[in-house]
Design a protein around this motif. Structure first.
Motif, mmCIF file in Angstrom:
data_model
loop_
_atom_site.group_PDB
_atom_site.id
_atom_site.type_symbol
_atom_site.label_atom_id
_atom_site.label_comp_id
_atom_site.label_asym_id
_atom_site.label_seq_id
_atom_site.Cartn_x
_atom_site.Cartn_y
_atom_site.Cartn_z
ATOM 1 N N LYS A 27 0.673 -1.432 -0.145
ATOM 2 C CA LYS A 27 0.237 -0.008 -0.136
ATOM 3 C C LYS A 27 0.885 0.999 -0.159
ATOM 4 O O LYS A 27 0.418 2.268 -0.126
ATOM 5 C CB LYS A 27 -1.292 0.529 1.407
ATOM 6 C CG LYS A 27 -1.711 0.947 1.360
ATOM 7 C CD LYS A 27 -2.504 1.339 2.757
ATOM 8 C CE LYS A 27 -3.655 2.588 3.061
ATOM 9 N NZ LYS A 27 -4.484 2.443 4.268
ATOM 10 N N GLU A 28 1.673 1.619 0.884
ATOM 11 C CA GLU A 28 2.290 2.591 0.817
ATOM 12 C C GLU A 28 4.145 2.583 -0.165
ATOM 13 O O GLU A 28 3.945 3.772 -0.428
ATOM 14 C CB GLU A 28 3.702 2.230 2.651
ATOM 15 C CG GLU A 28 2.795 2.567 3.545
ATOM 16 C CD GLU A 28 1.704 4.367 3.778
ATOM 17 O OE1 GLU A 28 2.564 5.222 3.152
ATOM 18 O OE2 GLU A 28 1.047 4.739 3.835
ATOM 19 N N LYS A 49 1.833 4.289 -3.290
ATOM 20 C CA LYS A 49 1.521 5.263 -2.879
ATOM 21 C C LYS A 49 2.389 6.273 -3.546
ATOM 22 O O LYS A 49 2.673 7.054 -3.599
ATOM 23 C CB LYS A 49 0.842 5.403 -1.441
ATOM 24 C CG LYS A 49 0.543 7.001 -0.725
ATOM 25 C CD LYS A 49 -0.075 6.815 0.994
ATOM 26 C CE LYS A 49 1.515 7.108 1.101
ATOM 27 N NZ LYS A 49 1.419 7.550 2.619
ATOM 28 N N ASN A 50 3.266 5.675 -2.729
ATOM 29 C CA ASN A 50 4.093 6.405 -3.071
ATOM 30 C C ASN A 50 5.160 6.605 -4.625
ATOM 31 O O ASN A 50 5.853 7.495 -5.109
ATOM 32 C CB ASN A 50 5.852 6.229 -2.023
ATOM 33 C CG ASN A 50 5.469 6.548 -0.461
ATOM 34 O OD1 ASN A 50 6.203 7.771 -0.413
ATOM 35 N ND2 ASN A 50 5.968 5.802 0.369
ATOM 36 N N ASN A 79 2.815 6.275 -6.580
ATOM 37 C CA ASN A 79 1.935 7.123 -7.749
ATOM 38 C C ASN A 79 2.365 9.016 -7.323
ATOM 39 O O ASN A 79 2.073 9.363 -8.084
ATOM 40 C CB ASN A 79 0.659 6.732 -6.939
ATOM 41 C CG ASN A 79 0.948 6.173 -8.039
ATOM 42 O OD1 ASN A 79 0.002 5.619 -8.817
ATOM 43 N ND2 ASN A 79 -0.820 4.751 -6.369
ATOM 44 N N THR A 80 2.947 9.123 -5.993
ATOM 45 C CA THR A 80 3.660 10.389 -5.969
ATOM 46 C C THR A 80 4.901 11.257 -6.577
ATOM 47 O O THR A 80 4.425 11.797 -7.605
ATOM 48 C CB THR A 80 3.450 11.148 -4.047
ATOM 49 O OG1 THR A 80 2.990 10.599 -3.531
ATOM 50 C CG2 THR A 80 4.199 12.002 -3.894
#
Length: 145
Positions: free
Chosen positions: A75-76, A79-80, A82-83
């Motif tokens: 998940k993290e 998320k990173n 995508n950032t």
């Protein structure tokens, strides 16, 4: 006397800016050294500190994603990644890693979409797209509707 105070004030301001800028680079550089030594918690701390000073540093988010991959926190990691792509849409490493995640999730349509984007942005990792597309042959287009 007033000119001396103004000059000293300007010098101190300049020194503060230079040291502040150096601290940004130092956090990132030190984080990469820690990452290379597999000291992921320390690297994460330094990268997050770097992001406080430089919130648009795509490289820091990419390395955070790599740390979360090592820590098996998808998940993290995602998320990173995508950032990273939000800040640097042509980051081929982040795109490639998202493609790998989509393959693991058997998300055929997302892999195809990312692959089309990857072909347009790849510079040094272009051959990796062939590997991903080869792995698609084993997937059914479950999510392609």
């Amino acid at each position: 006397m007033s000119k001396i105070i103004k000059t000293l004030s300007a010098v101190f301001t300049l020194l503060a800016l230079v040291s502040f800028s150096y601290a940004d680079e130092n956090y990132y550089d030190q984080a990469i050294k820690e990452f290379d030594k597999k000291e992921y918690d320390e690297a994460r701390f330094l990268l997050e500190r770097n992001i406080v000073f430089n919130p648009k540093d795509a490289k820091s988010y990419l390395y955070l994603a790599k740390i979360f991959k090592e820590k098996e926190n998808k998940k993290e990691e995602e998320k990173n990644l995508n950032t990273t792509l939000l800040l640097d849409p042509s980051n081929e490493d982040a795109t490639l890693r998202l493609m790998d995640i989509a393959v693991e999730n058997s998300n055929y349509s997302e892999v195809k979409e990312l692959s089309e984007k990857f072909v347009k942005i790849c510079k040094s990792l272009c051959k990796e797209n062939e590997r991903i597309l080869e792995s698609l042959k084993d997937l059914e287009p479950k999510n392609d509707s």
